[in-house]
Design an enzyme around this catalytic site. Structure first.
Site, PDB file in Angstrom:
ATOM      1  N   THR A  27      53.927  11.387  52.545  1.00 51.22           N
ATOM      2  CA  THR A  27      53.380  11.247  53.911  1.00 51.22           C
ATOM      3  C   THR A  27      51.874  11.515  53.930  1.00 51.22           C
ATOM      4  O   THR A  27      51.156  10.949  54.755  1.00 51.22           O
ATOM      5  CB  THR A  27      54.073  12.215  54.910  1.00 51.22           C
ATOM      6  OG1 THR A  27      53.995  13.535  54.394  1.00 51.22           O
ATOM      7  CG2 THR A  27      55.521  11.833  55.150  1.00 51.22           C
ATOM      8  N   ARG A  35      62.631  10.859  58.517  1.00 51.72           N
ATOM      9  CA  ARG A  35      63.208  11.769  59.502  1.00 51.72           C
ATOM     10  C   ARG A  35      62.242  12.727  60.186  1.00 51.72           C
ATOM     11  O   ARG A  35      62.670  13.479  61.064  1.00 51.72           O
ATOM     12  CB  ARG A  35      64.372  12.551  58.871  1.00 51.72           C
ATOM     13  CG  ARG A  35      65.541  11.623  58.573  1.00 51.72           C
ATOM     14  CD  ARG A  35      66.691  12.271  57.861  1.00 51.72           C
ATOM     15  NE  ARG A  35      67.688  11.252  57.518  1.00 51.72           N
ATOM     16  CZ  ARG A  35      67.600  10.435  56.468  1.00 51.72           C
ATOM     17  NH1 ARG A  35      66.573  10.522  55.649  1.00 51.72           N
ATOM     18  NH2 ARG A  35      68.525   9.524  56.254  1.00 51.72           N
ATOM     19  N   HIS A 123      66.015   5.278  43.775  1.00 47.62           N
ATOM     20  CA  HIS A 123      66.194   4.186  44.738  1.00 47.62           C
ATOM     21  C   HIS A 123      65.349   2.959  44.403  1.00 47.62           C
ATOM     22  O   HIS A 123      65.122   2.101  45.256  1.00 47.62           O
ATOM     23  CB  HIS A 123      65.883   4.694  46.161  1.00 47.62           C
ATOM     24  CG  HIS A 123      66.860   5.733  46.634  1.00 47.62           C
ATOM     25  ND1 HIS A 123      66.614   6.617  47.645  1.00 47.62           N
ATOM     26  CD2 HIS A 123      68.118   6.023  46.194  1.00 47.62           C
ATOM     27  CE1 HIS A 123      67.666   7.406  47.822  1.00 47.62           C
ATOM     28  NE2 HIS A 123      68.581   7.068  46.956  1.00 47.62           N
ATOM     29  N   CYS A 134      68.131 -16.507  39.114  1.00 50.73           N
ATOM     30  CA  CYS A 134      67.849 -16.644  37.677  1.00 50.73           C
ATOM     31  C   CYS A 134      67.306 -15.358  37.056  1.00 50.73           C
ATOM     32  O   CYS A 134      66.963 -15.338  35.876  1.00 50.73           O
ATOM     33  CB  CYS A 134      66.864 -17.793  37.431  1.00 50.73           C
ATOM     34  SG  CYS A 134      65.175 -17.415  37.939  1.00 50.73           S
TER      35      CYS A 134
HETATM   36  P1  CNA Z   1      63.374  12.108  54.879  1.00 50.53           P
HETATM   37  O1  CNA Z   1      64.803  12.244  55.246  1.00 50.53           O
HETATM   38  O2  CNA Z   1      62.493  11.327  55.777  1.00 50.53           O
HETATM   39  O3  CNA Z   1      62.806  13.614  54.754  1.00 50.53           O
HETATM   40  C1  CNA Z   1      61.471  13.879  54.486  1.00 50.53           C
HETATM   41  C2  CNA Z   1      61.264  15.383  54.557  1.00 50.53           C
HETATM   42  O4  CNA Z   1      59.947  15.651  54.126  1.00 50.53           O
HETATM   43  C3  CNA Z   1      61.420  15.973  55.953  1.00 50.53           C
HETATM   44  O5  CNA Z   1      62.336  17.049  55.921  1.00 50.53           O
HETATM   45  C4  CNA Z   1      60.001  16.463  56.320  1.00 50.53           C
HETATM   46  O6  CNA Z   1      60.016  17.685  57.028  1.00 50.53           O
HETATM   47  C5  CNA Z   1      59.373  16.635  54.969  1.00 50.53           C
HETATM   48  N1  CNA Z   1      57.925  16.369  54.943  1.00 50.53           N
HETATM   49  C6  CNA Z   1      57.254  15.337  55.507  1.00 50.53           C
HETATM   50  N2  CNA Z   1      55.960  15.394  55.192  1.00 50.53           N
HETATM   51  C7  CNA Z   1      55.793  16.497  54.422  1.00 50.53           C
HETATM   52  C8  CNA Z   1      54.683  17.069  53.778  1.00 50.53           C
HETATM   53  N3  CNA Z   1      53.458  16.557  53.870  1.00 50.53           N
HETATM   54  N4  CNA Z   1      54.879  18.207  53.058  1.00 50.53           N
HETATM   55  C9  CNA Z   1      56.123  18.781  52.969  1.00 50.53           C
HETATM   56  N5  CNA Z   1      57.210  18.254  53.560  1.00 50.53           N
HETATM   57  C10 CNA Z   1      57.052  17.125  54.263  1.00 50.53           C
HETATM   58  O7  CNA Z   1      63.197  11.506  53.416  1.00 50.53           O
HETATM   59  P2  CNA Z   1      64.081  11.739  52.105  1.00 50.53           P
HETATM   60  O8  CNA Z   1      63.217  11.395  50.977  1.00 50.53           O
HETATM   61  O9  CNA Z   1      64.768  13.043  52.119  1.00 50.53           O
HETATM   62  O10 CNA Z   1      65.208  10.627  52.298  1.00 50.53           O
HETATM   63  C11 CNA Z   1      65.500   9.781  51.288  1.00 50.53           C
HETATM   64  C12 CNA Z   1      65.181   8.318  51.635  1.00 50.53           C
HETATM   65  C13 CNA Z   1      63.830   8.110  52.252  1.00 50.53           C
HETATM   66  C14 CNA Z   1      65.126   7.565  50.370  1.00 50.53           C
HETATM   67  O11 CNA Z   1      66.101   6.570  50.407  1.00 50.53           O
HETATM   68  C15 CNA Z   1      63.746   6.919  50.269  1.00 50.53           C
HETATM   69  O12 CNA Z   1      63.791   5.676  49.643  1.00 50.53           O
HETATM   70  C16 CNA Z   1      63.321   6.799  51.682  1.00 50.53           C
HETATM   71  N6  CNA Z   1      61.882   6.644  51.940  1.00 50.53           N
HETATM   72  C17 CNA Z   1      60.970   6.552  50.939  1.00 50.53           C
HETATM   73  C18 CNA Z   1      59.609   6.409  51.238  1.00 50.53           C
HETATM   74  C19 CNA Z   1      58.624   6.314  50.101  1.00 50.53           C
HETATM   75  O13 CNA Z   1      58.929   5.737  49.073  1.00 50.53           O
HETATM   76  N7  CNA Z   1      57.416   6.891  50.270  1.00 50.53           N
HETATM   77  C20 CNA Z   1      59.180   6.362  52.565  1.00 50.53           C
HETATM   78  C21 CNA Z   1      60.153   6.437  53.589  1.00 50.53           C
HETATM   79  C22 CNA Z   1      61.496   6.593  53.258  1.00 50.53           C
END
Ligand code: CNA
Length: 244
Positions: A27, A35, A123, A134
């Protein structure tokens, strides 16, 4: 002892660290997670009449390929994103010989862009794409550069699919095996930026058998009680301070 100091000590004394990362690791590279408030599930996809989980499913890819690609290209691909302090610090730990692998749920390729070598992408990755007919491989530029919303193979005309694991699809068995192997042998497990609610990926941390799990996540997770150290701070600043 202060949490950061305690975590720093665990990292300093370990030479077998494994990191398990999620969307929160990216992020700070301006890629929204799913989420958090402001994440992709919280409403910035209102333009679409389907929920994101359905639009990122195998069924949706097959039945509504054009809408799938519209959503995917606008919400899942960030070509200008650069690695942040979290990715860079993990790559540095690997260079120092302390970190053995990054197991990631992310599909953005930023761990590799930061210099990490051993990365298990549970993923898949937006960087890899393959013709469903192909099996010819294509890079991200081809997908995004196509003037049609659905990219087609330049040889056989087949529809190209991103090498990303969609809902309803199995994880790659080799990647899964390697990830489990790394996690089960780890001395310190660093869990970073993940809500730990997406299975089977989240369940992989059950293979960690040690007692040095460090969780760095802004929000609470179902695994907080199982961690030695929980730091509810930004991943970038925390990793930078742990590794410098
Ligand atoms: P999620 O469920 O969105 O959780 C993200 C977590 O990170 C949350 O609990 C936040 O509080 C926490 N968070 C957000 N920003 C920060 C930060 N700067 N520092 C610390 N904590 C932070 O995402 P998960 O990865 O748990 O879920 C898995 C999914 C999300 C997978 O299937 C991914 O492919 C998918 N995804 C990937 C991307 C990417 O590749 N960058 C982006 C969006 C979703």
């Amino acid at each position: 002892m202060e949490l950061l100091e305690k975590a720093r000590k665990l990292i300093k004394t370990s030479s077998n660290i494994v990191a398990f990362t999620g969307a929160g690791a990216s992020t700070e590279s301006n890629i929204p997670d799913f989420r958090s408030s402001g994440g992709l599930y919280s409403g910035n996809s209102k333009k679409y009449k389907y929920p994101p989980e359905y639009m990122l499913s195998h069924t949706f890819f097959i039945q509504h390929t054009d809408l799938f690609y519209d959503y995917y290209k606008n919400n899942m691909v960030y070509r200008d994103a650069k690695p942040n302090a979290c990715h860079l610090s993990l790559a540095e730990l690997e260079r120092q010989g302390k970190l053995k692998a990054v197991v990631t749920q992310n599909i953005d390729g930023l761990h590799q862009a930061a210099g990490s070598k051993t990365v298990f992408e549970l993923h898949g990755s937006v960087q890899r794409n393959v013709c469903t007919k192909c099996n010819k491989k294509f890079d991200l530029d081809y997908i995004m550069g196509s003037d049609k919303i659905v990219p087609h193979c330049d040889e056989c005309g087949g529809i190209i699919k991103p090498d990303v694991v969609l809902y309803e699809e199995m994880l790659d068995q080799d990647v899964l095996y390697n990830a489990i192997s790394a996690i089960s042998k780890a001395d310190v497990l660093l869990v970073i930026g993940t809500s730990l609610v997406v299975y089977p990926a989240a369940g992989l941390i059950d293979y960690y058998s040690g007692n040095k799990m460090i969780l760095i996540n802004k929000a609470e997770t179902p695994y907080d009680g199982r961690c030695e150290i929980v730091i509810n701070q930004s991943a970038g600043a925390t990793l930078r301070s742990l590794v410098e």
